[in-house]
Design a protein around this motif. Structure first.
Motif, PDB file in Angstrom:
ATOM      1  N   THR A 277       0.826  -1.212   0.000  1.00  0.00           N
ATOM      2  CA  THR A 277       0.000   0.000   0.000  1.00  0.00           C
ATOM      3  C   THR A 277       0.859   1.260   0.000  1.00  0.00           C
ATOM      4  N   GLY A 278       2.164   1.078   0.243  1.00  0.00           N
ATOM      5  CA  GLY A 278       3.040   2.246   0.259  1.00  0.00           C
ATOM      6  C   GLY A 278       3.289   2.761   1.666  1.00  0.00           C
ATOM      7  N   TYR A 279       2.965   1.954   2.683  1.00  0.00           N
ATOM      8  CA  TYR A 279       3.131   2.397   4.072  1.00  0.00           C
ATOM      9  C   TYR A 279       3.740   1.292   4.913  1.00  0.00           C
ATOM     10  N   PHE A 280       4.356   1.715   6.010  1.00  0.00           N
ATOM     11  CA  PHE A 280       4.846   0.745   6.992  1.00  0.00           C
ATOM     12  C   PHE A 280       3.681   0.479   7.944  1.00  0.00           C
ATOM     13  N   THR A 281       2.987  -0.631   7.739  1.00  0.00           N
ATOM     14  CA  THR A 281       1.798  -0.831   8.563  1.00  0.00           C
ATOM     15  C   THR A 281       1.890  -1.955   9.574  1.00  0.00           C
ATOM     16  N   HIS A 282       2.757  -2.945   9.321  1.00  0.00           N
ATOM     17  CA  HIS A 282       2.838  -3.927  10.394  1.00  0.00           C
ATOM     18  C   HIS A 282       4.127  -4.717  10.474  1.00  0.00           C
ATOM     19  N   LEU A 378     -15.697  -9.584  -7.319  1.00  0.00           N
ATOM     20  CA  LEU A 378     -14.751 -10.058  -6.310  1.00  0.00           C
ATOM     21  C   LEU A 378     -13.339  -9.493  -6.542  1.00  0.00           C
ATOM     22  N   ALA A 379     -12.919  -9.458  -7.796  1.00  0.00           N
ATOM     23  CA  ALA A 379     -11.547  -9.027  -8.101  1.00  0.00           C
ATOM     24  C   ALA A 379     -11.315  -7.569  -7.716  1.00  0.00           C
ATOM     25  N   ASN A 380     -12.393  -6.766  -7.760  1.00  0.00           N
ATOM     26  CA  ASN A 380     -12.268  -5.349  -7.412  1.00  0.00           C
ATOM     27  C   ASN A 380     -12.408  -5.131  -5.904  1.00  0.00           C
ATOM     28  N   GLY A 381     -12.702  -6.233  -5.207  1.00  0.00           N
ATOM     29  CA  GLY A 381     -13.254  -6.130  -3.854  1.00  0.00           C
ATOM     30  C   GLY A 381     -12.389  -5.683  -2.715  1.00  0.00           C
ATOM     31  N   THR A 382     -11.169  -5.217  -2.927  1.00  0.00           N
ATOM     32  CA  THR A 382     -10.440  -4.653  -1.793  1.00  0.00           C
ATOM     33  C   THR A 382      -9.787  -3.347  -2.213  1.00  0.00           C
ATOM     34  N   LEU A 383      -9.706  -2.422  -1.290  1.00  0.00           N
ATOM     35  CA  LEU A 383      -9.009  -1.153  -1.491  1.00  0.00           C
ATOM     36  C   LEU A 383      -9.567  -0.313  -2.643  1.00  0.00           C
ATOM     37  N   GLU A 414     -23.808  15.643 -10.635  1.00  0.00           N
ATOM     38  CA  GLU A 414     -24.771  14.806 -11.358  1.00  0.00           C
ATOM     39  C   GLU A 414     -24.299  13.357 -11.496  1.00  0.00           C
ATOM     40  N   ASP A 415     -23.004  13.188 -11.665  1.00  0.00           N
ATOM     41  CA  ASP A 415     -22.505  11.923 -12.223  1.00  0.00           C
ATOM     42  C   ASP A 415     -21.714  11.042 -11.263  1.00  0.00           C
ATOM     43  N   ILE A 416     -21.559  11.493 -10.002  1.00  0.00           N
ATOM     44  CA  ILE A 416     -20.795  10.668  -9.059  1.00  0.00           C
ATOM     45  C   ILE A 416     -21.685  10.205  -7.912  1.00  0.00           C
ATOM     46  N   ASP A 417     -21.619   8.937  -7.589  1.00  0.00           N
ATOM     47  CA  ASP A 417     -22.284   8.396  -6.401  1.00  0.00           C
ATOM     48  C   ASP A 417     -21.215   7.798  -5.507  1.00  0.00           C
ATOM     49  N   ILE A 418     -21.515   7.774  -4.217  1.00  0.00           N
ATOM     50  CA  ILE A 418     -20.559   7.162  -3.282  1.00  0.00           C
ATOM     51  C   ILE A 418     -21.279   6.066  -2.507  1.00  0.00           C
ATOM     52  N   VAL A 419     -20.691   4.861  -2.578  1.00  0.00           N
ATOM     53  CA  VAL A 419     -21.263   3.719  -1.854  1.00  0.00           C
ATOM     54  C   VAL A 419     -20.399   3.478  -0.628  1.00  0.00           C
ATOM     55  N   ARG A 420     -21.002   3.406   0.534  1.00  0.00           N
ATOM     56  CA  ARG A 420     -20.216   3.178   1.752  1.00  0.00           C
ATOM     57  C   ARG A 420     -20.216   1.700   2.125  1.00  0.00           C
ATOM     58  N   GLY A 421     -19.272   1.341   2.984  1.00  0.00           N
ATOM     59  CA  GLY A 421     -19.263   0.000   3.572  1.00  0.00           C
ATOM     60  C   GLY A 421     -18.874  -1.115   2.622  1.00  0.00           C
ATOM     61  N   MET A 422     -18.035  -0.824   1.637  1.00  0.00           N
ATOM     62  CA  MET A 422     -17.597  -1.882   0.709  1.00  0.00           C
ATOM     63  C   MET A 422     -16.457  -2.694   1.355  1.00  0.00           C
ATOM     64  N   PRO A 423     -16.335  -3.991   0.964  1.00  0.00           N
ATOM     65  CA  PRO A 423     -15.270  -4.805   1.562  1.00  0.00           C
ATOM     66  C   PRO A 423     -13.890  -4.241   1.240  1.00  0.00           C
ATOM     67  N   ASN A 424     -12.935  -4.561   2.083  1.00  0.00           N
ATOM     68  CA  ASN A 424     -11.639  -3.877   1.984  1.00  0.00           C
ATOM     69  C   ASN A 424     -10.544  -4.733   2.611  1.00  0.00           C
ATOM     70  N   SER A 425      -9.336  -4.215   2.614  1.00  0.00           N
ATOM     71  CA  SER A 425      -8.193  -4.962   3.138  1.00  0.00           C
ATOM     72  C   SER A 425      -7.741  -4.403   4.483  1.00  0.00           C
ATOM     73  N   HIS A 426      -7.176  -5.286   5.325  1.00  0.00           N
ATOM     74  CA  HIS A 426      -6.621  -4.840   6.609  1.00  0.00           C
ATOM     75  C   HIS A 426      -5.389  -3.959   6.397  1.00  0.00           C
ATOM     76  N   LEU A 427      -4.855  -3.956   5.152  1.00  0.00           N
ATOM     77  CA  LEU A 427      -3.671  -3.140   4.879  1.00  0.00           C
ATOM     78  C   LEU A 427      -4.013  -1.681   4.572  1.00  0.00           C
ATOM     79  N   ASP A 428      -5.308  -1.370   4.434  1.00  0.00           N
ATOM     80  CA  ASP A 428      -5.692   0.002   4.087  1.00  0.00           C
ATOM     81  C   ASP A 428      -5.227   0.973   5.171  1.00  0.00           C
ATOM     82  N   PRO A 429      -4.317   1.909   4.816  1.00  0.00           N
ATOM     83  CA  PRO A 429      -3.791   2.822   5.837  1.00  0.00           C
ATOM     84  C   PRO A 429      -4.830   3.837   6.330  1.00  0.00           C
ATOM     85  N   ARG A 430      -5.970   3.941   5.616  1.00  0.00           N
ATOM     86  CA  ARG A 430      -6.965   4.980   5.924  1.00  0.00           C
ATOM     87  C   ARG A 430      -8.017   4.532   6.953  1.00  0.00           C
TER      88      ARG A 430
END
Ligand SMILES: Cc1cc2nc3c(=O)[nH]c(=O)nc-3n(C[C@H](O)[C@H](O)[C@H](O)COP(=O)(O)O)c2cc1C
Ligand SMILES: [Mn+2]
Length: 483
Positions: A277-282, A378-383, A414-430
């Protein structure tokens, strides 16, 4: 005719050299210099592969290779695909190859170059290889970054192969970092639960198909070496190591062989290490490999793929191409007139941060439907932070083109929607630290329609661009590429 597949890292590096994409560097230091040069060149105007020799403190011949697939052309070259084509063309090529891929079990041979040096007992010294200290904050020197690690279960039923990082702790002692969900960890645990030390082989430097197969997320029970054989079009030649029962590719450069005791019996404080991810996370307590043998070729080449912040092109082989193919496969039978799918910004070898899809708009709502389908695959399903849908005149694997569409055809309100709560990775620094502790892993994802508005697309101002065939004609006629 596609080119003959490379059956060793050396053939692969020779081909990189012939294509003018290899730079030799002598006298760099293993301590930070190799890492710094690697990153500088990867992000330069001419990303190229690097072969380090005469490394400070080491005899000439003990080499390190980096940046073997840091650009689209280098990835194409490694995988036997044409150079100079668009990302979407590589994805199309990959989809047609993998859709009819046949599993080819490895071929057992008795001997091979990997056995040119067989070290046992006091001759074993992991520090005899110039494993770099890649970055100052890294917990130590890493021999395994572009490696393929082989494990099996207590039944010896199937052999798994994947890149897992390995840090040096002593002449016969290194750690191995394997995520809980990865097959290698499940294999180690099957021995630990039986009260045994788990056999392991880490190979650092191998043919690109073995590496690409190992980077591919296959289901449990599917040996990556069989997939690699399918990609290569012939079986991978291996020597079975007696005590561990594990295969060692006959043309590999370095094989570290050993056993891993249960974590509560032995461990080391591993890391930190710059993650994909570009960070020192663990970091933290990790399993130890007690090394019982090392095999290596004469003048071995240690393949190094330090993760760098930025695109997955820089560390995994085939990542963007593979993820794009899997997303395209997922929506192909549902959504009409898909022109191209591309994981245009992907850091780890799975899950695209930003995906662009081009469609020939066919009905009202087509663009948003495409975006939701990609976001749900599924392939898009993290980060995943954004899916951008563009018209068929835009190349989804070309950033410049996608930004052109976004900044001229999309009205954000007009053209952007935001969906919350999508699956993600434990490596996400955010993920906020307190929520991470509670087990929160999700991210929100933007669905961006950057197509011409469907209802008045035919009245949309004409794009100012020169026809590709006319441009090519001018290139040929006036030798424009000679500059
Ligand atoms: C260069 C590189 C380094 C990687 N390092 C690690 C690592 O240290 N630990 C880990 O668990 N996965 C790591 N991965 C990811 C896994 O190798 C990858 O997800 C693989 O598909 C897992 O296969 P498996 O399901 O057979 O375990 C790395 C991938 C690449 C390309
Ligand atoms: Mn696996």
């Amino acid at each position: 005719m596609p080119p003959e597949p490379f059956t060793s890292l050396r053939d692969h590096i020779d081909a990189i050299e012939s294509a003018g994409l290899l730079q030799h560097i002598n006298n760099a230091h293993w301590d930070l210099e190799i890492g710094a040069i690697t990153e500088q060149v990867a992000f330069s105007g001419k990303p190229r592969a690097l072969l380090f020799d005469s490394i400070v403190d080491y005899n000439p011949g003990f080499r390190v290779a980096t940046n073997l697939h840091v650009s689209r052309d280098l990835q194409a070259l490694a995988l036997g695909m044409p150079l100079g084509v668009s990302g979407v063309d590589l994805v199309k090529d990959w989809r047609s190859r993998t859709s009819k891929l046949e599993r080819l079990p490895p071929l057992e041979v008795n001997d091979g170059p990997i056995r040119e040096n067989v070290l046992t007992g006091d001759d074993i010294d992991l520090f005899s290889f110039p494993a770099p200290q890649w970055r100052a904050p890294d917990g130590g020197r890493y021999i395994g970054t572009g490696d393929v690690t082989f494990t099996t279960d207590t039944e010896g039923g199937w052999v798994n192969a994947a890149p897992y990082r390995a840090q040096l702790f002593g002449p016969k002692r290194m750690t191995i970092e394997i995520a809980e969900t990865h097959h290698g960890k499940q294999h180690l645990k099957s021995f630990w639960e039986a009260g045994e030390h788990a056999p392991i082989v880490m190979v650092a430097g191998q043919d690109p198909y073995t590496y690409a197969g190992a980077c591919t997320p296959l289901p449990a029970g599917y040996p990556e070496l069989e997939y690699a054989g399918g990609l290569m079009g012939k079986p991978i030649e291996v020597i079975t190591h007696k005590e561990t029962g594990l295969p060692i590719p006959a043309t590999a450069e370095i094989a570290v062989i050993g056993f891993v005791p249960p974590l509560d019996e032995d461990s080391e404080d591993e890391g930190p290490f710059g993650e994909c991810t570009g960070y020192f996370t663990h970091g933290g307590l990790h399993p130890v490999v007690n090394v019982t043998e090392i095999w290596h070729r004469n003048n071995p080449i240690l393949q190094g793929n330090p993760t760098m912040h930025g695109s997955a092109m820089r560390h995994a082989l085939g990542a963007e191409i593979l993820t794009s193919s899997r997303m395209w496969d997922a929506i192909e039978n549902e959504i009409p007139n898909i022109q191209g799918v591309y994981a245009i910004y992907q850091q780890c070898q799975q899950g695209a941060h930003i995906t662009a899809v081009s469609i020939k708009q066919t009905y009202d709502g087509h663009a948003k439907q495409t975006a939701t389908s990609i976001a749900g695959s599924l392939a898009n399903g993290t980060l995943s932070r954004a899916v951008i849908v563009v018209d068929e005149d835009i190349d989804p694997s070309d950033w410049e083109d996608v930004l052109f569409a976004f900044s001229t055809r999309c009205d954000p309100y007009e053209d952007i929607d935001i969906v919350r709560g999508m699956p993600n990775s434990h490596l996400d620094p955010r993920i906020p630290p307190d929520l991470k502790k509670q087990g929160v892993r999700t991210t929100s994802t933007m669905l961006i329609n950057a197509c011409k508005p469907y209802h008045w697309k035919d009245q949309f101002p004409q794009t100012n661009s020169v026809d590709n065939s006319l441009k090519q004609e001018m290139v040929d006629k006036f030798n424009l590429n000679d500059w």
